[in-house]
Design an enzyme around this catalytic site. Structure first.
Site, PDB file in Angstrom:
ATOM      1  N   GLU A 293    -119.351 -67.884 -29.886  1.00  0.00           N
ATOM      2  CA  GLU A 293    -119.870 -69.099 -29.267  1.00  0.00           C
ATOM      3  C   GLU A 293    -120.985 -69.593 -30.161  1.00  0.00           C
ATOM      4  OE1 GLU A 293    -119.016 -68.406 -24.518  1.00  0.00           O
ATOM      5  OE2 GLU A 293    -121.056 -68.262 -25.263  1.00  0.00           O
TER       6      GLU A 293
ATOM      7  N   ASP B 130    -131.360 -73.242 -20.817  1.00  0.00           N
ATOM      8  CA  ASP B 130    -131.589 -72.045 -21.622  1.00  0.00           C
ATOM      9  C   ASP B 130    -132.957 -71.445 -21.371  1.00  0.00           C
ATOM     10  OD1 ASP B 130    -129.275 -71.431 -23.387  1.00  0.00           O
ATOM     11  OD2 ASP B 130    -129.502 -73.544 -23.916  1.00  0.00           O
TER      12      ASP B 130
END
Lengths: 412, 266
Positions: free
Chosen positions: B51, B62
């Site tokens: 990824e 995040d």
């Protein structure tokens, strides 16, 4: 030529204003915003809930706010039109932000949420949220950019005195956008028990619609109050725009009435060719903070740091309904810079005896251009009415005024 | 679909009676050369799927580790164009499937169709966009699928069975099941805790909604974590822990990946 946005129906595609708005959030939050939408729709259709909101605004927050004539300001501006000030500065906590917070925190309580979070720029939304949470007995965490913590110390202290936890955010530009990012991170980690009180007409649906409806009372009162004074509707409305909640609150009642000109005023900061927060003048379409709207971005789709002397306008996005009103031409958006806002604050203080917030001062700084556009300048505009939203009071900005205005030898 | 590199990777892992190891790294962290060396090291140490995080100015889903990686990447000048060049270099050297993992705005800013075509040309196999839930995804999902790339679906602990089906209907390649509500880097539930039991129920719910491989991620840091999840999913994602390891260089990263890969037995 002003057009009415006849195809503006935010009920046929939920939360869309033309192609703006929508819902662009992480999957963890999707079920939460869907639940919020259902909860909001049910609450706003419930007369008991609406009466709870209205009662708290009337008995505790001081509504209705006054509509003050401003004849000395009108004279100074050289217009024959009547200039009116919608006095949101007189509300409890000193700005329009309380209207939204009362509604959202009551809603959170109704939905069984046990914890409230908020972001704040200037601190006005943080203070309003902390105040309602104190009143209703809910714990409150406010995320605030570290730069804003430094320039709005008084509001930080107010929030702390009200029992809220203020979390300074150091990431990015350490201003409003970064505070929103951090609030979103908190919310994604506490999706079940926490309600995020977004402070403006931005974010994923239902926020832009919900916050507009909670702020609609500003324009609804103006309609009633002005009719009582002069027996007619206003000719023009003027409000500053960061995310855009005080402006949407003033405009919403009049959007369908094409005879009322709408002017939003954004922050040109150091100038449109320098650092600024002029999303309408210099932004482009993007997907950001849960919505499709206009944003300040580079060619790579990275957000740019906004700048304004006013912490509450220092944001690189804008509410999606404003993006739509701008695109279809129903509202016009002007930009005024830091220096013009400071000068307008001084002018209002000395002509009408009111110290405005730096955010609201932007609306006043645009008045010469607004009046010229309408043909109400140079002694014209007899019998016409222009309403300016005085969205907040200036006490919180005294350190900035002191450094920028009063320290200068040329200030009389 | 072109990306049968993704299907092949899961088939190979299944034939070896193990979960696929999905390694997340933020593109351009440390600059082009460092990032490329780290990607090669992760692949050579046994990562089955990469990824590749596309840096964004406002990564609101995040946690601190990946936020810091995105700041570093952007300090090295990372743009989407640079990320795609990095991917093309990687693709010239390795066949491991790569999923571009990011936020909508930089991808849409390029133009959805142009992005999809450029991603395909650079050698991407799939695209995963954090802030495009199924109701809002069509603008990018359709061009991505038309270009022959997989649109990876994301399900969360808050996702109901009905929503799992909604996500699965629009997805191909694999489904990414977030193991815990929070940002990337959030700690994984303790073994045998109530949350751990809820996580297993959630993985079972996802499993029932799709025939696609299911990968589990968020908070997976150690070989013990991988070993705990591997029996319940076709793949396990490790992100923040590898971003940290990559800071110490490709060889430290390679050792971490090797240890994680050894824990994937099902």
């Amino acid at each position: 030529m002003l057009r009415t946005p006849v195809d503006h129906r935010d009920d046929d595609a939920p939360g869309s204003f033309g192609r703006f708005g929508g819902r662009y959030v992480a999957e963890t939050l999707m079920p939460v915003v869907l639940e919020l939408e259902a909860g909001w729709n049910a609450a706003w259709a419930d007369p008991d809930f609406r009466s709870d909101v209205a009662r708290m605004l009337a008995c505790w927050a001081g509504r209705p706010s006054a509509l003050s004539p401003a004849p000395r300001l009108a004279q100074a501006l050289g217009t024959a039109a009547r200039v009116w000030l919608k006095r949101e500065d007189l509300n409890h906590t000193g700005s329009h932000k309380i209207n939204n917070c009362v509604g959202q925190v009551l809603l959170a309580q109704r939905l069984g949420k046990r914890r409230i979070i908020a972001e704040t720029g200037a601190g006005q939304h943080g203070v309003a949220t902390a105040t309602v949470c104190a009143k209703l007995g809910l714990p409150c965490v406010v995320y605030m950019g570290a730069v804003d913590v430094a320039r709005q110390q008084l509001n930080v202290l107010r929030m702390q005195m009200l029992g809220a936890t203020v979390v300074p955010v150091e990431a990015g530009s350490a201003t409003l956008k970064d505070a929103i990012n951090e609030a979103l991170r908190d919310w994604v980690a506490h999706p079940h028990d926490t309600h995020y009180v977004i402070g403006s007409v931005m974010g994923p649906h239902p926020y832009p619609t919900m916050v507009r409806e909670l702020q609609r009372i500003i324009g609804a009162e103006v309609r009633h109050q002005l009719h009582a004074e002069v027996g007619k509707a206003p000719d023009a409305l003027v409000a500053c725009v960061g995310g855009g909640s005080n402006a949407m609150g003033l405009f919403a009642e009049f959007v369908a009435d094409a005879t009322v000109a709408l002017f939003g005023v954004e922050a040109a900061g150091c100038g449109l060719h320098d650092r600024h927060a002029a999303t309408m003048a210099r932004g482009s379409e993007g997907v950001y903070h849960g919505m499709r709207s206009r944003v300040l971005q580079d060619d790579d789709g990275q957000l740019l740091e906004a700048h304004s002397i006013s912490a509450g306008l220092d944001y690189p996005g804008v509410g999606p309904e404003h993006a739509w009103l701008h695109e279809c031409g129903r509202a016009r958006y002007l930009a005024v810079d830091d220096a013009a806002a400071l000068a307008a604050a001084l002018q209002l203080a000395r002509s009408e005896g009111i110290l405005p917030a730096l955010e609201s001062a932007h609306a006043f700084a645009a008045l010469p251009e607004v009046l010229a556009t309408l043909g109400f300048d140079r002694g014209r505009g007899e019998g016409r009415d222009v309403v300016v939203n005085l969205s907040g009071r200036g006490d919180k900005d005294m350190p900035t005024f002191a450094a920028q205005l009063l320290a200068r030898p040329e200030t009389p | 679909m072109s990306s049968d590199r993704i299907a092949a990777a899961f088939a190979r892992a299944a034939s070896e009676r193990r979960a696929a190891l999905v390694a997340y790294l933020t593109a351009y962290d440390g600059g082009f050369e460092h990032s490329l060396s780290c990607l090669l090291a992760a692949i050579d140490a046994g990562a089955d799927v990469i990824e590749l995080g596309v840096p964004f100015s406002d990564p609101s889903a995040d946690g601190p580790t990946i936020c810091a990686a995105m700041v570093r990447a952007r300090e090295h000048g990372a743009t989407l164009t640079h990320v795609l060049s990095l991917l093309a270099q990687l693709r010239a050297q390795r066949d491991t499937p790569v999923v571009l993992f990011g936020y909508a705005n930089p991808l849409l800013r390029r133009g959805a169709t142009r992005f999809a075509d450029d991603a395909r040309a650079a050698g991407a196999d799939g695209v995963l966009v954090v802030d495009l839930p199924p109701e809002s995804a069509a603008i990018l999902r359709e061009p991505v699928r038309a270009a022959g790339l997989h649109w990876i679906g994301l399900v969360a602990p808050t996702t109901s069975a009905a929503r799992c089906e909604l996500v699965a209907r629009g997805a191909s390649g694999f489904l990414y099941a977030i193991t815990r509500a929070g940002t990337t880097g959030t700690a994984l539930a303790e073994a045998d805790s109530d949350e751990d039991a809820a996580l297993r129920r959630q993985l079972a719910l996802v499993r029932a909604a799709t025939r696609l491989p299911v990968v589990a991620g968020f908070g997976v840091r150690t070989p013990e974590h991988v070993a705990r999840l591997a029996p319940h999913a076709e793949g396990v994602v490790v992100g923040s822990a590898l971003v940290e390891a990559a800071l110490a260089g490709p060889s430290v990263l390679g050792a971490s990946v090797r240890a994680l890969r050894e824990a994937t037995a099902r």
